[in-house]
Design a protein around this motif. Structure first.
Motif, PDB file in Angstrom:
ATOM      1  N   THR A 245       0.839  -1.207   0.000  1.00 24.79           N
ATOM      2  CA  THR A 245       0.000   0.000   0.000  1.00 24.79           C
ATOM      3  C   THR A 245       0.872   1.254   0.000  1.00 24.79           C
ATOM      4  O   THR A 245       0.604   2.213  -0.732  1.00 24.79           O
ATOM      5  CB  THR A 245      -0.936   0.007   1.237  1.00 24.79           C
ATOM      6  N   ILE A 246       1.912   1.238   0.811  1.00 23.43           N
ATOM      7  CA  ILE A 246       2.833   2.390   0.855  1.00 23.43           C
ATOM      8  C   ILE A 246       3.469   2.586  -0.522  1.00 23.43           C
ATOM      9  O   ILE A 246       3.545   3.713  -1.029  1.00 23.43           O
ATOM     10  CB  ILE A 246       3.909   2.177   1.954  1.00 23.43           C
ATOM     11  N   LYS A 247       3.906   1.491  -1.138  1.00 22.09           N
ATOM     12  CA  LYS A 247       4.526   1.597  -2.476  1.00 22.09           C
ATOM     13  C   LYS A 247       3.527   2.152  -3.485  1.00 22.09           C
ATOM     14  O   LYS A 247       3.870   2.968  -4.337  1.00 22.09           O
ATOM     15  CB  LYS A 247       5.042   0.221  -2.926  1.00 22.09           C
ATOM     16  N   HIS A 248       2.278   1.707  -3.374  1.00 30.93           N
ATOM     17  CA  HIS A 248       1.244   2.127  -4.320  1.00 30.93           C
ATOM     18  C   HIS A 248       1.009   3.637  -4.266  1.00 30.93           C
ATOM     19  O   HIS A 248       0.802   4.278  -5.294  1.00 30.93           O
ATOM     20  CB  HIS A 248      -0.054   1.377  -4.023  1.00 30.93           C
ATOM     21  N   TYR A 249       1.031   4.203  -3.061  1.00 28.73           N
ATOM     22  CA  TYR A 249       0.715   5.629  -2.906  1.00 28.73           C
ATOM     23  C   TYR A 249       1.971   6.508  -2.838  1.00 28.73           C
ATOM     24  O   TYR A 249       1.875   7.717  -2.620  1.00 28.73           O
ATOM     25  CB  TYR A 249      -0.172   5.848  -1.671  1.00 28.73           C
ATOM     26  N   ALA A 250       3.143   5.915  -3.025  1.00 28.36           N
ATOM     27  CA  ALA A 250       4.396   6.679  -2.958  1.00 28.36           C
ATOM     28  C   ALA A 250       4.507   7.631  -4.152  1.00 28.36           C
ATOM     29  O   ALA A 250       3.936   7.367  -5.219  1.00 28.36           O
ATOM     30  CB  ALA A 250       5.574   5.711  -2.957  1.00 28.36           C
ATOM     31  N   PRO A 251       5.261   8.712  -3.986  1.00 30.75           N
ATOM     32  CA  PRO A 251       5.491   9.619  -5.118  1.00 30.75           C
ATOM     33  C   PRO A 251       6.091   8.855  -6.305  1.00 30.75           C
ATOM     34  O   PRO A 251       6.864   7.907  -6.106  1.00 30.75           O
ATOM     35  CB  PRO A 251       6.503  10.627  -4.555  1.00 30.75           C
ATOM     36  N   THR A 252       5.754   9.274  -7.504  1.00 30.77           N
ATOM     37  CA  THR A 252       6.161   8.509  -8.699  1.00 30.77           C
ATOM     38  C   THR A 252       7.683   8.559  -8.921  1.00 30.77           C
ATOM     39  O   THR A 252       8.215   7.728  -9.650  1.00 30.77           O
ATOM     40  CB  THR A 252       5.441   9.034  -9.955  1.00 30.77           C
ATOM     41  N   HIS A 253       8.357   9.504  -8.295  1.00 30.53           N
ATOM     42  CA  HIS A 253       9.816   9.569  -8.492  1.00 30.53           C
ATOM     43  C   HIS A 253      10.580   8.648  -7.530  1.00 30.53           C
ATOM     44  O   HIS A 253      11.802   8.629  -7.557  1.00 30.53           O
ATOM     45  CB  HIS A 253      10.326  11.017  -8.379  1.00 30.53           C
ATOM     46  N   TRP A 254       9.880   7.882  -6.723  1.00 28.32           N
ATOM     47  CA  TRP A 254      10.557   6.905  -5.854  1.00 28.32           C
ATOM     48  C   TRP A 254      10.826   5.618  -6.631  1.00 28.32           C
ATOM     49  O   TRP A 254       9.984   5.150  -7.397  1.00 28.32           O
ATOM     50  CB  TRP A 254       9.694   6.541  -4.651  1.00 28.32           C
ATOM     51  N   THR A 255      11.990   5.034  -6.391  1.00 31.98           N
ATOM     52  CA  THR A 255      12.246   3.660  -6.827  1.00 31.98           C
ATOM     53  C   THR A 255      12.514   2.836  -5.561  1.00 31.98           C
ATOM     54  O   THR A 255      12.893   3.397  -4.526  1.00 31.98           O
ATOM     55  CB  THR A 255      13.465   3.573  -7.764  1.00 31.98           C
ATOM     56  N   PHE A 256      12.316   1.523  -5.667  1.00 32.63           N
ATOM     57  CA  PHE A 256      12.391   0.681  -4.469  1.00 32.63           C
ATOM     58  C   PHE A 256      13.432  -0.417  -4.627  1.00 32.63           C
ATOM     59  O   PHE A 256      13.598  -0.972  -5.711  1.00 32.63           O
ATOM     60  CB  PHE A 256      11.027   0.034  -4.188  1.00 32.63           C
ATOM     61  N   ASN A 257      14.098  -0.697  -3.531  1.00 41.31           N
ATOM     62  CA  ASN A 257      15.059  -1.796  -3.503  1.00 41.31           C
ATOM     63  C   ASN A 257      14.853  -2.563  -2.203  1.00 41.31           C
ATOM     64  O   ASN A 257      15.362  -2.169  -1.157  1.00 41.31           O
ATOM     65  CB  ASN A 257      16.489  -1.236  -3.595  1.00 41.31           C
ATOM     66  N   GLU A 258      14.055  -3.644  -2.275  1.00 42.76           N
ATOM     67  CA  GLU A 258      13.830  -4.422  -1.054  1.00 42.76           C
ATOM     68  C   GLU A 258      15.012  -5.341  -0.783  1.00 42.76           C
ATOM     69  O   GLU A 258      15.460  -6.084  -1.662  1.00 42.76           O
ATOM     70  CB  GLU A 258      12.538  -5.243  -1.138  1.00 42.76           C
ATOM     71  N   ILE A 259      15.494  -5.281   0.431  1.00 43.14           N
ATOM     72  CA  ILE A 259      16.683  -6.055   0.804  1.00 43.14           C
ATOM     73  C   ILE A 259      16.228  -7.339   1.486  1.00 43.14           C
ATOM     74  O   ILE A 259      15.519  -7.282   2.500  1.00 43.14           O
ATOM     75  CB  ILE A 259      17.574  -5.244   1.776  1.00 43.14           C
ATOM     76  N   PRO A 260      16.615  -8.515   0.947  1.00 42.15           N
ATOM     77  CA  PRO A 260      16.207  -9.759   1.609  1.00 42.15           C
ATOM     78  C   PRO A 260      16.961  -9.934   2.923  1.00 42.15           C
ATOM     79  O   PRO A 260      18.193  -9.909   2.931  1.00 42.15           O
ATOM     80  CB  PRO A 260      16.591 -10.857   0.596  1.00 42.15           C
ATOM     81  N   ILE A 261      16.230 -10.073   4.024  1.00 42.84           N
ATOM     82  CA  ILE A 261      16.915 -10.185   5.323  1.00 42.84           C
ATOM     83  C   ILE A 261      16.728 -11.555   5.970  1.00 42.84           C
ATOM     84  O   ILE A 261      17.371 -11.863   6.968  1.00 42.84           O
ATOM     85  CB  ILE A 261      16.474  -9.071   6.313  1.00 42.84           C
ATOM     86  N   GLY A 262      15.867 -12.390   5.379  1.00 36.68           N
ATOM     87  CA  GLY A 262      15.555 -13.680   6.004  1.00 36.68           C
ATOM     88  C   GLY A 262      16.699 -14.672   5.990  1.00 36.68           C
ATOM     89  O   GLY A 262      16.729 -15.603   6.799  1.00 36.68           O
ATOM     90  N   SER A 263      17.634 -14.487   5.077  1.00 35.88           N
ATOM     91  CA  SER A 263      18.726 -15.464   4.974  1.00 35.88           C
ATOM     92  C   SER A 263      20.057 -14.921   5.483  1.00 35.88           C
ATOM     93  O   SER A 263      21.104 -15.548   5.290  1.00 35.88           O
ATOM     94  CB  SER A 263      18.872 -15.919   3.523  1.00 35.88           C
ATOM     95  N   ILE A 264      20.030 -13.765   6.138  1.00 34.44           N
ATOM     96  CA  ILE A 264      21.274 -13.233   6.717  1.00 34.44           C
ATOM     97  C   ILE A 264      21.611 -14.048   7.972  1.00 34.44           C
ATOM     98  O   ILE A 264      20.760 -14.214   8.849  1.00 34.44           O
ATOM     99  CB  ILE A 264      21.114 -11.729   7.098  1.00 34.44           C
ATOM    100  N   PRO A 265      22.850 -14.573   8.069  1.00 38.74           N
ATOM    101  CA  PRO A 265      23.188 -15.333   9.286  1.00 38.74           C
ATOM    102  C   PRO A 265      23.145 -14.427  10.518  1.00 38.74           C
ATOM    103  O   PRO A 265      23.232 -13.207  10.395  1.00 38.74           O
ATOM    104  CB  PRO A 265      24.616 -15.826   9.021  1.00 38.74           C
ATOM    105  N   PHE A 266      23.012 -15.026  11.695  1.00 41.59           N
ATOM    106  CA  PHE A 266      23.060 -14.220  12.912  1.00 41.59           C
ATOM    107  C   PHE A 266      24.399 -13.504  13.014  1.00 41.59           C
ATOM    108  O   PHE A 266      25.448 -14.067  12.674  1.00 41.59           O
ATOM    109  CB  PHE A 266      22.857 -15.091  14.156  1.00 41.59           C
ATOM    110  N   TYR A 267      24.334 -12.270  13.510  1.00 42.47           N
ATOM    111  CA  TYR A 267      25.576 -11.500  13.671  1.00 42.47           C
ATOM    112  C   TYR A 267      26.565 -12.259  14.534  1.00 42.47           C
ATOM    113  O   TYR A 267      26.221 -12.761  15.614  1.00 42.47           O
ATOM    114  CB  TYR A 267      25.301 -10.113  14.300  1.00 42.47           C
TER     115      TYR A 267
END
Ligand SMILES: Cc1cc2nc3c(=O)[nH]c(=O)nc-3n(C[C@H](O)[C@H](O)[C@H](O)COP(=O)(O)O)c2cc1C
Length: 182
Positions: free
Chosen positions: A22-44
Motif C-alpha cells: 500500500t505504501i509503495k502504491h501511494y508513494a510519489p512517482t519519483h521513488w524507486t524501491f530496492n527491497e533487501i532480503p533479510i531472512g537469509s542473513i546469518p546471525f551476527y
C-alpha cells in the motif's frame, strides 16, 4: 528517490507486506524501491565478520549506502522488534566507522491484528536507530491496529479509507524528510 526496504515479516500472507504494498502504491512517482532480503542473513557473529562480511550482508550494506532513505515495515513479536530486523541492523551498524546507517533517513511502519499496531516494536527500532545516529522520521506514525479488519485475506493492499489517507500523507512527509538530508 531510491528507497531501500526492510520487511520484518518473512511469511507469504503477511499483513505487513500488504501494508508495504500500500505504501509503495501511494508513494510519489519519483521513488524507486530496492527491497533487501533479510531472512537469509546469518546471525551476527564477530568471528564471521572478521573473515569478511557474508554476501547477504554486503548486499544489505551496499543497498543502504546507495539509498536516499530506508523504510522499515515490520510486525511486533512479544512486545518487540522481530529478530530478523535487529540482526540486519546489527550487521549494518558494524563496524561503526564504515556503517551506512549514521545520518541515513529512516521511516517506520507496522501492522498488527492487535489494537496498538506495533507501537512497542517501532519504539525499539527507533531506539536502535537513534543509538547508531540514523535520522528516524519522528512522525506521522503508521501504526495499523486491527489490520485484519482493514484488508481482505485475498487482497494485496490495505483498502481502509482512513489508513490510506494517513499513508498518502506519510509518504509525502518521508519524501521531504529524505530531501532534508540529501
Ligand atoms: C511469536 C509471535 C509474537 C507476537 N507478539 C505480538 C505482539 O507483541 N504484539 C502484537 O501486536 N502482535 C503480536 N503477534 C501477532 C502478530 O502481530 C501477527 O501474527 C501478525 O500478523 C504478524 O505480522 P505479519 O502478518 O506481517 O506476518 C505475535 C505473533 C507471533 C507469531
Amino acid at each position: 528517490m531510491n528507497v531501500a526496504i526492510l520487511c520484518g515479516s518473512l511469511r507469504k500472507q503477511s499483513y505487513n507486506r500488504k501494508l508495504l504494498n500500500t505504501i509503495k502504491h501511494y508513494a510519489p512517482t519519483h521513488w524507486t524501491f530496492n527491497e533487501i532480503p533479510i531472512g537469509s542473513i546469518p546471525f551476527y557473529n564477530a568471528d564471521i565478520e572478521e573473515n569478511g562480511d557474508p554476501k547477504e550482508v554486503t548486499t544489505l550494506k551496499e543497498a543502504i549506502k546507495q539509498a536516499d532513505g530506508v523504510l522499515i515495515v515490520s510486525p511486533e513479536y512479544n512486545n518487540g522488534m522481530p529478530a530478523a530486523i535487529k540482526n540486519a541492523l546489527d550487521w549494518a551498524a558494524s563496524p561503526p566507522a564504515e556503517s551506512p546507517l549514521p545520518k541515513k533517513p529512516f521511516a517506520l511502519a507496522g501492522a498488527s491484528p492487535q489494537g496498538a499496531g506495533t507501537v512497542q516494536a517501532q519504539t525499539q527500532i527507533r531506539q536502535t536507530l537513534i543509538a547508531i545516529d540514523a535520522h528516524v522520521m519522528p512522525g506521522p506514525k503508521i501504526l495499523v491496529g486491527r489490520v485484519h479488519t482493514r484488508v481482505g485475506e485475498d487482497e494485496e493492499m490495505i483498502t481502509d479509507e482512513s489508513t490510506v489517507k494517513r499513508i498518502k500523507n506519510y509518504v509525502n512527509v518521508f519524501d521531504d524528510w529524505m530531501k532534508t538530508f540529501t
